[in-house]
Design an enzyme around this catalytic site. Sequence first.
Site, PDB file in Angstrom:
ATOM      1  N   ASN A 139      36.552 -53.418 -28.942  1.00 58.36           N
ATOM      2  CA  ASN A 139      37.958 -54.131 -28.608  1.00 58.36           C
ATOM      3  C   ASN A 139      38.178 -55.589 -28.965  1.00 58.36           C
ATOM      4  O   ASN A 139      37.423 -56.415 -28.571  1.00 58.36           O
ATOM      5  CB  ASN A 139      37.860 -53.825 -27.170  1.00 58.36           C
ATOM      6  CG  ASN A 139      37.912 -52.495 -26.542  1.00 58.36           C
ATOM      7  OD1 ASN A 139      36.890 -51.900 -26.542  1.00 58.36           O
ATOM      8  ND2 ASN A 139      38.889 -52.133 -26.141  1.00 58.36           N
ATOM      9  N   ARG A 151      31.916 -49.682 -22.315  1.00 57.87           N
ATOM     10  CA  ARG A 151      31.852 -49.877 -23.761  1.00 57.87           C
ATOM     11  C   ARG A 151      31.375 -51.435 -23.896  1.00 57.87           C
ATOM     12  O   ARG A 151      31.899 -52.370 -23.434  1.00 57.87           O
ATOM     13  CB  ARG A 151      33.171 -49.787 -24.315  1.00 57.87           C
ATOM     14  CG  ARG A 151      32.921 -49.675 -25.855  1.00 57.87           C
ATOM     15  CD  ARG A 151      34.095 -49.646 -26.730  1.00 57.87           C
ATOM     16  NE  ARG A 151      34.806 -48.353 -26.797  1.00 57.87           N
ATOM     17  CZ  ARG A 151      36.217 -48.164 -26.664  1.00 57.87           C
ATOM     18  NH1 ARG A 151      36.858 -49.331 -26.391  1.00 57.87           N
ATOM     19  NH2 ARG A 151      36.673 -46.762 -26.784  1.00 57.87           N
ATOM     20  N   TYR A 199      41.215 -39.477 -33.765  1.00 56.20           N
ATOM     21  CA  TYR A 199      40.969 -40.904 -33.802  1.00 56.20           C
ATOM     22  C   TYR A 199      39.442 -41.088 -33.997  1.00 56.20           C
ATOM     23  O   TYR A 199      38.838 -41.678 -34.941  1.00 56.20           O
ATOM     24  CB  TYR A 199      41.262 -41.487 -32.516  1.00 56.20           C
ATOM     25  CG  TYR A 199      41.142 -42.851 -32.413  1.00 56.20           C
ATOM     26  CD1 TYR A 199      41.663 -43.995 -33.099  1.00 56.20           C
ATOM     27  CD2 TYR A 199      40.103 -43.454 -31.498  1.00 56.20           C
ATOM     28  CE1 TYR A 199      41.461 -45.259 -32.872  1.00 56.20           C
ATOM     29  CE2 TYR A 199      39.764 -44.709 -31.139  1.00 56.20           C
ATOM     30  CZ  TYR A 199      40.448 -45.504 -32.048  1.00 56.20           C
ATOM     31  OH  TYR A 199      40.181 -47.178 -31.857  1.00 56.20           O
ATOM     32  N   ARG A 243      41.360 -37.435 -28.036  1.00 55.52           N
ATOM     33  CA  ARG A 243      41.000 -38.424 -28.809  1.00 55.52           C
ATOM     34  C   ARG A 243      40.236 -38.106 -30.163  1.00 55.52           C
ATOM     35  O   ARG A 243      39.812 -38.895 -30.971  1.00 55.52           O
ATOM     36  CB  ARG A 243      40.183 -39.536 -28.125  1.00 55.52           C
ATOM     37  CG  ARG A 243      40.929 -40.313 -27.203  1.00 55.52           C
ATOM     38  CD  ARG A 243      40.179 -41.381 -26.206  1.00 55.52           C
ATOM     39  NE  ARG A 243      39.603 -42.485 -26.880  1.00 55.52           N
ATOM     40  CZ  ARG A 243      39.810 -43.589 -26.863  1.00 55.52           C
ATOM     41  NH1 ARG A 243      41.012 -44.000 -26.025  1.00 55.52           N
ATOM     42  NH2 ARG A 243      39.500 -44.654 -27.558  1.00 55.52           N
ATOM     43  N   ASN A 281      49.242 -55.462 -22.431  1.00 55.98           N
ATOM     44  CA  ASN A 281      50.006 -55.144 -21.329  1.00 55.98           C
ATOM     45  C   ASN A 281      49.733 -55.978 -20.240  1.00 55.98           C
ATOM     46  O   ASN A 281      50.839 -56.188 -19.605  1.00 55.98           O
ATOM     47  CB  ASN A 281      49.324 -53.750 -20.883  1.00 55.98           C
ATOM     48  CG  ASN A 281      50.205 -52.361 -21.641  1.00 55.98           C
ATOM     49  OD1 ASN A 281      50.676 -52.765 -22.645  1.00 55.98           O
ATOM     50  ND2 ASN A 281      49.847 -51.370 -20.958  1.00 55.98           N
ATOM     51  N   PRO A 290      36.754 -43.955 -22.188  1.00 57.31           N
ATOM     52  CA  PRO A 290      35.192 -44.367 -21.948  1.00 57.31           C
ATOM     53  C   PRO A 290      35.062 -45.029 -20.773  1.00 57.31           C
ATOM     54  O   PRO A 290      35.687 -45.926 -20.649  1.00 57.31           O
ATOM     55  CB  PRO A 290      34.835 -45.119 -23.141  1.00 57.31           C
ATOM     56  CG  PRO A 290      35.769 -44.621 -24.451  1.00 57.31           C
ATOM     57  CD  PRO A 290      37.179 -44.377 -23.496  1.00 57.31           C
ATOM     58  N   LYS A 339      37.491 -42.145 -37.418  1.00 55.03           N
ATOM     59  CA  LYS A 339      36.784 -43.085 -37.970  1.00 55.03           C
ATOM     60  C   LYS A 339      35.573 -42.769 -38.664  1.00 55.03           C
ATOM     61  O   LYS A 339      34.977 -43.562 -39.413  1.00 55.03           O
ATOM     62  CB  LYS A 339      36.728 -43.863 -36.650  1.00 55.03           C
ATOM     63  CG  LYS A 339      37.982 -44.747 -36.355  1.00 55.03           C
ATOM     64  CD  LYS A 339      37.499 -46.238 -35.649  1.00 55.03           C
ATOM     65  CE  LYS A 339      37.392 -45.951 -34.005  1.00 55.03           C
ATOM     66  NZ  LYS A 339      37.309 -47.324 -33.243  1.00 55.03           N
ATOM     67  N   ARG A 384      48.066 -51.888 -25.575  1.00 50.16           N
ATOM     68  CA  ARG A 384      46.510 -52.505 -25.461  1.00 50.16           C
ATOM     69  C   ARG A 384      46.402 -53.053 -23.965  1.00 50.16           C
ATOM     70  O   ARG A 384      47.524 -53.600 -23.413  1.00 50.16           O
ATOM     71  CB  ARG A 384      45.876 -53.042 -26.518  1.00 50.16           C
ATOM     72  CG  ARG A 384      46.046 -52.542 -27.842  1.00 50.16           C
ATOM     73  CD  ARG A 384      46.120 -50.994 -27.878  1.00 50.16           C
ATOM     74  NE  ARG A 384      44.614 -50.619 -27.632  1.00 50.16           N
ATOM     75  CZ  ARG A 384      43.816 -50.327 -28.710  1.00 50.16           C
ATOM     76  NH1 ARG A 384      44.059 -50.855 -29.846  1.00 50.16           N
ATOM     77  NH2 ARG A 384      42.467 -50.076 -28.322  1.00 50.16           N
TER      78      ARG A 384
HETATM   79  N1  UDP Z   1      44.208 -49.835 -19.336  1.00 47.54           N
HETATM   80  C1  UDP Z   1      44.853 -49.696 -18.666  1.00 47.54           C
HETATM   81  N2  UDP Z   1      45.975 -50.460 -18.062  1.00 47.54           N
HETATM   82  C2  UDP Z   1      46.707 -50.595 -19.367  1.00 47.54           C
HETATM   83  C3  UDP Z   1      46.140 -50.325 -20.511  1.00 47.54           C
HETATM   84  C4  UDP Z   1      44.960 -49.935 -20.732  1.00 47.54           C
HETATM   85  O1  UDP Z   1      44.010 -49.879 -17.182  1.00 47.54           O
HETATM   86  O2  UDP Z   1      48.174 -50.630 -19.165  1.00 47.54           O
HETATM   87  C5  UDP Z   1      42.485 -49.334 -19.713  1.00 47.54           C
HETATM   88  C6  UDP Z   1      42.145 -48.379 -20.503  1.00 47.54           C
HETATM   89  O3  UDP Z   1      42.627 -46.900 -19.622  1.00 47.54           O
HETATM   90  C7  UDP Z   1      40.936 -48.362 -20.826  1.00 47.54           C
HETATM   91  C8  UDP Z   1      40.704 -49.917 -21.302  1.00 47.54           C
HETATM   92  O4  UDP Z   1      41.851 -50.563 -20.368  1.00 47.54           O
HETATM   93  O5  UDP Z   1      39.791 -48.271 -19.950  1.00 47.54           O
HETATM   94  C9  UDP Z   1      41.034 -50.679 -22.357  1.00 47.54           C
HETATM   95  O6  UDP Z   1      42.134 -49.839 -23.160  1.00 47.54           O
HETATM   96  P1  UDP Z   1      42.937 -50.108 -24.501  1.00 47.54           P
HETATM   97  O7  UDP Z   1      43.754 -49.385 -24.780  1.00 47.54           O
HETATM   98  O8  UDP Z   1      43.165 -51.544 -24.553  1.00 47.54           O
HETATM   99  O9  UDP Z   1      41.508 -49.923 -25.298  1.00 47.54           O
HETATM  100  P2  UDP Z   1      40.521 -48.717 -25.596  1.00 47.54           P
HETATM  101  O10 UDP Z   1      39.224 -49.147 -25.144  1.00 47.54           O
HETATM  102  O11 UDP Z   1      40.954 -47.653 -24.895  1.00 47.54           O
HETATM  103  O12 UDP Z   1      40.604 -48.375 -26.982  1.00 47.54           O
END
Ligand code: UDP
Length: 185
Positions: A42, A143, A13, A10, A58, A140, A17, A54
């Site tokens: 988020n 958050r 990314y 990551r 999802n 993470p 930023k 996301r």
């Molecule tokens: N996540 C999950 N199932 C999904 C998509 C994401 O459990 O189908 C979890 C992901 O592992 C993270 C959190 O949800 O802990 C938020 O993920 P997202 O990709 O929306 O945002 P991020 O905070 O990772 O940028």
Amino acid sequence: LGNVNCTGPRACYDEGKRMGETLCFDYARKHNTSVAVARIFNTYGPRMSSSDGRVVTNFISQALRNKPLTIYGTGEQTRSFCYCDDLVDGLIALMNSGEQGPINLGNPNEITVIELANKIVEMVNPGAQVVHKPLPVDDPQRRKPAIERAEKLIGWKPSVELEEGLKATIADVTNQLKQTELQAA
Ligand code: UDP
């Protein structure tokens, strides 16, 4: 000053930023102009693509399709979800304030991924199941934005409750899925 892994999968990314912020400040110094740097946490809401992967979209599309909601890892990790209208208000407040930032913009209301899944199941389809999938690398554990600076310096804090924002997002994802079905028919 932040705390990120600078060589992990990551890292491009995270460091990208940070580099963006560095360049904005260099640009402001060199050209004697003003910049405002927001650190966006988020964010979710209507018109997000239902297939962008996301967590909010999802879970909503899975529940609508009666598919199991995919929880990555134990689901004990937390996120804090800010409704898009609140975020836009924050960006405008920052731009009008003359502050340079960086300033955190997000909703400090923290929730575990499993709690989010349960809430969406309850709101969309109480029969939907959940499955656990592997946790992505460097996901993470926690958050939650500290937004005291935003409150003090630009007079902003979010006001839309998660349930209210989810309702609007569920309505929108429902429409998106209907459109996709129509196109496929
Ligand atoms: N996540 C999950 N199932 C999904 C998509 C994401 O459990 O189908 C979890 C992901 O592992 C993270 C959190 O949800 O802990 C938020 O993920 P997202 O990709 O929306 O945002 P991020 O905070 O990772 O940028």
